[in-house]
Design a protein around this motif. Structure first.
Motif, mmCIF file in Angstrom:
data_model
loop_
_atom_site.group_PDB
_atom_site.id
_atom_site.type_symbol
_atom_site.label_atom_id
_atom_site.label_comp_id
_atom_site.label_asym_id
_atom_site.label_seq_id
_atom_site.Cartn_x
_atom_site.Cartn_y
_atom_site.Cartn_z
ATOM 1 N N ILE A 181 0.828 -1.212 0.000
ATOM 2 C CA ILE A 181 0.000 0.000 0.000
ATOM 3 C C ILE A 181 0.859 1.258 0.000
ATOM 4 O O ILE A 181 0.574 2.223 -0.717
ATOM 5 N N LEU A 182 1.926 1.255 0.804
ATOM 6 C CA LEU A 182 2.780 2.441 0.917
ATOM 7 C C LEU A 182 3.873 2.473 -0.147
ATOM 8 O O LEU A 182 4.662 3.415 -0.195
ATOM 9 N N ASP A 183 3.915 1.421 -0.975
ATOM 10 C CA ASP A 183 4.910 1.323 -2.051
ATOM 11 C C ASP A 183 6.332 1.304 -1.492
ATOM 12 O O ASP A 183 7.227 2.003 -1.985
ATOM 13 N N ILE A 184 6.515 0.508 -0.425
ATOM 14 C CA ILE A 184 7.832 0.289 0.166
ATOM 15 C C ILE A 184 8.008 -1.214 0.353
ATOM 16 O O ILE A 184 7.063 -1.985 0.183
ATOM 17 N N THR A 185 9.208 -1.645 0.720
ATOM 18 C CA THR A 185 9.430 -3.071 0.919
ATOM 19 C C THR A 185 8.806 -3.529 2.237
ATOM 20 O O THR A 185 8.551 -2.721 3.139
ATOM 21 N N GLU A 186 8.590 -4.828 2.342
ATOM 22 C CA GLU A 186 8.055 -5.395 3.581
ATOM 23 C C GLU A 186 8.986 -5.103 4.751
ATOM 24 O O GLU A 186 8.542 -4.732 5.845
ATOM 25 N N ASN A 187 10.292 -5.247 4.524
ATOM 26 C CA ASN A 187 11.258 -4.994 5.591
ATOM 27 C C ASN A 187 11.265 -3.521 5.998
ATOM 28 O O ASN A 187 11.372 -3.193 7.188
#
Length: 206
Positions: free
Chosen positions: A180-186
């Protein structure tokens, strides 16, 4: 096709599913067959209807929880789907749910609404989510703890508050938050745990 022509297909859709429940914790729709629906909608605007029906309720709830106003939440949700329909040819399927893109559009529309009205952000706190947050922070529940925590949450910037809400009140996985935030899971994990440390420090200084 021009936007005015596209919107002629949207108007009937906006009359559908206008009475969803505003609560948290909507099970995400299955993404099975989603790519085929997206490809069809890119070719024919009227084929967007199944995507609208599938995702209207979770997007509405996402918006409503940040406004606590049904009419405004419906207006913003409708705008989310208008934007999605008009821009669907720009959407690239990368294995993530279509809803991740819709949530990003919803966040942008919410930010525009709050900024244009200088309105205060609504925080809907549920006891179960609050207890999960406290457990994650590994803090003892001393006198006035809940009040101090609520005040600390109220002072968060919009992006930080969104992270807390999605993880603890909407029960989203780090993978989904990242999408959703367009970032990696980590990166989602790192941001959240740094944020929790910051909240704890603020509460200690209160």
């Amino acid at each position: 096709m021009k936007q005015s022509a596209l919107l002629s297909f949207v108007e009937p859709l906006l009359k559908l599913r206008m009475n969803p429940s505003p609560g948290y914790n909507v099970p995400p729709p299955s993404i099975q067959g989603e790519k085929e629906l997206i490809d069809a909608a890119k070719k024919r605007p009227e084929a967007f209807e199944p995507l609208y029906k599938r995702y209207f309720e979770p997007i509405f709830r996402f918006v409503y929880q940040r406004l606590n106003d049904t009419d405004t939440a419906q207006d913003i949700t409708q705008q989310v789907f208008i934007n999605a329909m008009v821009n669907i040819k720009k959407f690239e399927y990368r294995g993530f749910p279509f809803s991740s893109w819709l949530y990003r559009i919803a966040i942008n529309e919410l930010n525009k609404w709050f900024n244009s009205r200088k309105a205060e952000r609504t925080i809907n706190i549920e006891s179960e989510g609050l207890d999960d947050l406290i457990d994650e922070m590994e803090e003892d529940r001393y006198e006035d703890y809940y009040e101090q925590l609520a005040n600390a949450l109220a002072d968060l910037d919009a992006e930080s508050l969104m992270l807390v809400e999605m993880r603890f009140f909407e029960k989203r996985s780090f993978k989904e938050i990242g999408e959703i935030l367009d970032i990696t899971e980590n990166n989602a994990k790192v941001r959240l745990y740094r944020l929790l440390d910051r909240i704890k420090n603020v509460m200690k200084e209160a």
